[in-house]
Scaffold this motif. Sequence first.
Motif, short mmCIF file in Angstrom:
data_model
loop_
_atom_site.label_atom_id
_atom_site.label_comp_id
_atom_site.label_asym_id
_atom_site.label_seq_id
_atom_site.Cartn_x
_atom_site.Cartn_y
_atom_site.Cartn_z
N ASP A 246 4.81 8.72 7.64
CA ASP A 246 4.52 7.31 7.41
C ASP A 246 3.61 6.76 8.51
N ALA A 247 3.83 7.19 9.73
CA ALA A 247 2.98 6.74 10.84
C ALA A 247 1.55 7.27 10.67
N ILE B 173 0.06 7.91 7.76
CA ILE B 173 -0.57 7.14 6.68
C ILE B 173 -0.93 5.74 7.17
N ALA B 174 -0.03 5.13 7.96
CA ALA B 174 -0.30 3.79 8.48
C ALA B 174 -1.49 3.80 9.44
N GLY B 175 -1.59 4.86 10.25
CA GLY B 175 -2.71 4.97 11.17
C GLY B 175 -4.04 5.07 10.45
N ALA C 215 -4.60 3.88 7.45
CA ALA C 215 -4.84 2.60 6.79
C ALA C 215 -5.55 1.62 7.71
N GLN C 216 -5.29 1.72 9.00
CA GLN C 216 -5.96 0.84 9.96
C GLN C 216 -7.47 1.11 10.01
#
Length: 260
Positions: free
Chosen positions: A147-148, A150-152, A154-155
Amino acid sequence: MAPVFFTDLDGTLLDHDTYSHAPARDALAALRDRGIPLVLTSSKTAAEIAELHRDLDLGTTPAIVENGAGIFDPQEGLQGDRGAHRKVLTALDQLPSPLRAGFTGFTDMTVEEVQILTGLDAEASRRAKMRCHSEPGLWTGPQDTQDAFIAGLAQHGIAARQGGRFLTLSLGHTKADAMATVAQHLGATLTVALGDAPNDFEMLDAADIAVVIRNDHGPDVAPLRGEGSPRVHRTTEPGPRGWNTAVLAILEDITARGRE
């Protein structure tokens, strides 16, 4: 009525293990006989799609490639702008090292490694590595850090979508986006979409008729708009066998409606 059929490939029109479309031959012939466009819609590259496109004798019908990130025009050939793919790779390399190390993309792999992973031959594996718009791969890091990862991404404006086999990174365009573009180009008044994996969800949900092909090798497609209604079909057979049965049934229904 001007129907257009949009189909995923691996696990849908093509057998998950053999990549054969032979069990769908009757429905393919029926579409061809009726002059109904069949739009190949896949995570595959234009280089991979082109050979199958010729094999199926799809003429000038465009194909949707790399999970909707691009559209292949057979009249223009394989020349493509690779700028989107470069942006994905740049974003990957800007992640913290532990997160970057958890993802192994096709660019990171040799042709031989892609062969082993996919079961494709050497030439097909080489074509699979010819990315213009997206980067498929495997998450091999700790599950609790995905999840981290994917979130990274997305930024940096990069979206991640889980398919039947691979996690694919792109600038965020979906199969549904490309389907809308191609449907308008072809003058479709009825869209039929067929797929088997979560990365087909948006396309299936946006189509007038959705066919979810049974998937015995990965996560199922979540409930769709109109689930349980005649708009959504879920096959009992997997791959091209289920595809063949569903397409023939839909064509019969379209013909019946045309007589009314």
